[in-house]
Design an enzyme around this catalytic site. Structure first.
Site, mmCIF file in Angstrom:
data_model
loop_
_atom_site.group_PDB
_atom_site.id
_atom_site.type_symbol
_atom_site.label_atom_id
_atom_site.label_comp_id
_atom_site.label_asym_id
_atom_site.label_seq_id
_atom_site.Cartn_x
_atom_site.Cartn_y
_atom_site.Cartn_z
ATOM 1 C CB THR A 99 -0.875 0.039 1.264
ATOM 2 O OG1 THR A 99 0.005 0.140 2.385
ATOM 3 C CG2 THR A 99 -1.715 -1.202 1.397
ATOM 4 C CD GLU A 156 -5.299 -1.941 1.923
ATOM 5 O OE1 GLU A 156 -5.577 -1.459 0.808
ATOM 6 O OE2 GLU A 156 -4.723 -1.304 2.819
ATOM 7 C CE LYS A 195 -5.519 7.214 -5.175
ATOM 8 N NZ LYS A 195 -6.416 6.194 -5.703
ATOM 9 C CD1 TRP A 209 -2.830 6.865 -4.420
ATOM 10 C CD2 TRP A 209 -3.352 6.794 -2.250
ATOM 11 N NE1 TRP A 209 -4.138 6.485 -4.320
ATOM 12 C CE2 TRP A 209 -4.484 6.425 -3.006
ATOM 13 C CE3 TRP A 209 -3.441 6.821 -0.868
ATOM 14 C CZ2 TRP A 209 -5.688 6.101 -2.422
ATOM 15 C CZ3 TRP A 209 -4.647 6.485 -0.287
ATOM 16 C CH2 TRP A 209 -5.764 6.129 -1.050
HETATM 17 P P1 AMP Z 1 -5.051 1.955 -3.828
HETATM 18 O O1 AMP Z 1 -4.932 1.020 -2.690
HETATM 19 O O2 AMP Z 1 -3.818 2.707 -4.152
HETATM 20 O O3 AMP Z 1 -5.638 1.262 -5.013
HETATM 21 O O4 AMP Z 1 -6.087 3.105 -3.418
HETATM 22 C C1 AMP Z 1 -7.351 2.778 -2.957
HETATM 23 C C2 AMP Z 1 -8.117 4.037 -2.681
HETATM 24 O O5 AMP Z 1 -8.324 4.791 -3.857
HETATM 25 C C3 AMP Z 1 -9.493 3.798 -2.135
HETATM 26 O O6 AMP Z 1 -9.483 3.526 -0.754
HETATM 27 C C4 AMP Z 1 -10.186 5.116 -2.474
HETATM 28 O O7 AMP Z 1 -9.883 6.125 -1.525
HETATM 29 C C5 AMP Z 1 -9.550 5.505 -3.788
HETATM 30 N N1 AMP Z 1 -10.406 5.106 -4.921
HETATM 31 C C6 AMP Z 1 -10.284 4.029 -5.699
HETATM 32 N N2 AMP Z 1 -11.220 4.019 -6.666
HETATM 33 C C7 AMP Z 1 -11.963 5.125 -6.486
HETATM 34 C C8 AMP Z 1 -13.101 5.697 -7.159
HETATM 35 N N3 AMP Z 1 -13.642 5.139 -8.239
HETATM 36 N N4 AMP Z 1 -13.600 6.853 -6.664
HETATM 37 C C9 AMP Z 1 -13.063 7.454 -5.582
HETATM 38 N N5 AMP Z 1 -11.987 6.983 -4.922
HETATM 39 C C10 AMP Z 1 -11.452 5.833 -5.362
#
Ligand code: AMP
Length: 542
Positions: free
Chosen positions: A185, A330, A438, A443
């Site tokens: 992560t 996750e 983001k 991130w």
């Molecule tokens: P990651 O683990 O880097 O894939 O990031 C996951 C996070 O990205 C999630 O917990 C959300 O906060 C954000 N996220 C993913 N998809 C979306 C979406 N379609 N709309 C808004 N936030 C999203």
């Protein structure tokens, strides 16, 4: 009484074996780091994956060993996906956009023993390899003639390694619960955490991912994953391709609008997937040149919220259906996808677009609920917000290396996202509790930037918030309270970050304030900072 059906473990090797047997001549097309377009087939990928698997075993790789990759989307990366997991070792895809020190930290946490890397990353490898004592074997993903000069001795050439192996190799019958791949992560609270997928979780995720209300993939599709293979396994698309026999097109390092558009058109791409930033570049190019998509019919947008204007453009002007999806490392990552129901058929165009802007509903396998601040479950009325929790066979139970701690709450994984859910189960993500920034699909940890700022002798307190950016979605703005008599200015503060994080993670701007508002528990109130500085104009540099 038990059922009387065959017991066959769900294994990643079965995917490529299937693709070879039933779709052996289907093409896998890659733009290589060498610059050319390379063509192979599922049959050849299977053969080379078996050779590679044979070599890895012959050179002492044991089940459970972690093998890292630093690579773009390409056929060699695909071969590694199947070879490494296929022998029961763990495919650890590392994000090459991280700072060398962060990569070293992750490689050490995972105890990676091998590293496969694209030659573009040679300087990066030179920068961190010495910090990783467990890293014994480095392989540049090229042939001997193109092996780059390296500070590390004894780097092997991928093609030489494959030539050593035998395609007679048989995939072992593993327990379907053994680990198959590892992704970290982005480390919002302290260091990144490893998410360790299993063969079973991967296969179940793949089966549901290809289904009609998710990606709806078939052998007739040509899929170009822009989402990197180092980002939650490219959302599972390499496995989904093999499961359905879809043609795969890999863009390599060239993710600009012009390069992507060229591949879409020359290869007849029908479906693509990526974060909103990528589509911004692509749409910009297509619009400027007055182009059309002749084959692309669907695109998956996720990773951050899809802006409504982008959705409308794709759907109304280019006749491309947007599949807005939500997920996280996750959750493997598919948690939900936006597919409408029959009851929505009579709705106006505007109402349909509004629905498509939601993150959609979970497919079978994922269950969700929302909890209010008091821990009580909230109603699904499309209005009441709460923290989103998820559970399912491809949702994390424990982080790698922290098996003694459970992140779960009553068996549910708290996602850190805040959303409402409507009576049909459609999720609307409204915020995230974790405050990461983001930028271009990557991130940036606000806490990490704050910690660096706080280490400056002139800084009393620092907070980092996301400010919307037209190109990168969000960029970091640093809000600083100086110590009395301190002299640090904007330039000196920004210079303080150089070399401490990757260039793109450095804040774009700094504002100095008298005080940062604090909440009841003494935590900085970022919501209030966002209200005040959320529209802060950023310098037009990045
Ligand atoms: P990651 O683990 O880097 O894939 O990031 C996951 C996070 O990205 C999630 O917990 C959300 O906060 C954000 N996220 C993913 N998809 C979306 C979406 N379609 N709309 C808004 N936030 C999203």
């Amino acid at each position: 009484m038990f059922g009387l059906m065959m017991q066959q473990p769900l294994l990643i090797s079965s995917l490529i074996r299937y693709a070879d047997r039933f779709h052996g001549d289907t093409e896998i097309v890659s733009r290589r780091v060498e610059g050319d377009i390379h063509r192979t087939t599922y049959h050849e990928v299977h053969e080379r994956a078996r050779r590679l698997a044979h070599v890895l075993v012959a050179r002492g790789v044991k089940p459970g060993d972690r093998i890292a990759t630093l690579a773009w989307n390409g056929y060699r990366h695909l071969e590694l996906y199947f070879a490494i997991s296929g022998i029961g070792a763990v495919m650890h895809t590392v994000n090459p956009r991280l700072h060398p020190n962060q990569i070293a930290w992750i490689a050490n946490d995972a105890s990676d023993t091998w590293l496969f890397y694209d030659t573009t990353f040679q300087p990066l490898v030179d920068g961190f390899a010495a910090q990783c004592a467990n890293l014994k074997t480095l392989v540049a993903m090229t042939d001997a003639a193109r092996l780059p000069a390296s500070k590390v001795e004894g780097v092997l050439a991928y093609e030489d390694l494959i030539a050593e192996g035998s395609a007679e190799f048989d995939w072992p019958e593993l327990d379907e619960n053994v680990a198959s791949s590892l992704c970290y992560t982005s480390g919002t609270t302290g260091n990144p955490k490893g998410v360790l997928y299993s063969h079973r979780s991967t296969l179940l995720h793949t089966m549901v991912g290809v289904s009609p209300d998710v990606l709806g993939l078939s052998a007739s599709d040509v899929v170009l994953p822009v989402v990197p293979m180092f980002h939650v396994n490219a959302w599972g698309i390499p496995y989904m391709g093999a499961m359905t026999g879809a043609k795969l097109v890999f863009p390599g390092p060239n993710l600009d609008g012009a390069s992507l558009y060229e591949l879409f058109e020359t290869e007849g791409v029908t479906l693509s997937a990526g974060v909103p930033t990528v589509w911004q570049g692509l749409l910009g190019h297509v619009q400027k040149q007055g182009l059309r998509f002749s084959s692309m019919r669907r695109t998956v947008i996720g990773g951050s919220a899809c802006p409504p204007a982008m959705l409308a453009k794709f759907e109304n002007e280019y006749d491309v259906r947007v599949i807005h999806a939500w997920g996280m490392t996750e959750t493997s990552p598919i948690g939900s996808a936006c597919a409408l129901k029959p009851k929505h058929r009579g709705l106006s165009k505007e109402a349909v677009l509004a629905l498509k802007g939601l993150q959609g509903r979970p497919p079978f396998g994922v269950d969700i609920k929302i909890l209010g601040p008091d821990g009580q479950e909230q109603p699904w009325d499309g209005k009441t917000e709460g923290e989103l929790l998820a559970r399912g066979p491809w949702v994390l139970a424990r982080y790698f290396g922290r098996e003694d701690q459970s992140p779960l709450v009553d068996g549910w994984f708290p996602t850190g996202d805040v959303c409402s859910i409507d009576p049909d189960g459609f999720i609307h993500i409204t915020d995230r509790s974790k405050d990461v920034i983001k930028s271009g699909g990557e991130w940036i940890s606000s806490i990490e930037l704050e910690n660096i700022a706080m280490a400056h002798p002139d800084v009393a307190m620092a907070a980092c918030i996301a400010v919307p950016h037209p190109k990168w979605d969000e960029r970091p703005l640093l809000v600083v309270v100086k110590r009395p008599e301190a002299t640090v200015d904007r330039e000196a503060m920004l210079a303080w970050f150089q070399g401490k994080v990757a260039k793109w993670q450095e804040p774009d701007d700094v504002v100095f304030v008298e005080a940062i508002p604090l909440g009841a528990t003494g935590k900085m109130l970022k919501t209030s900072l966002r209200e005040t500085y959320g529209k802060h104009p950023l310098p037009e540099t990045k």
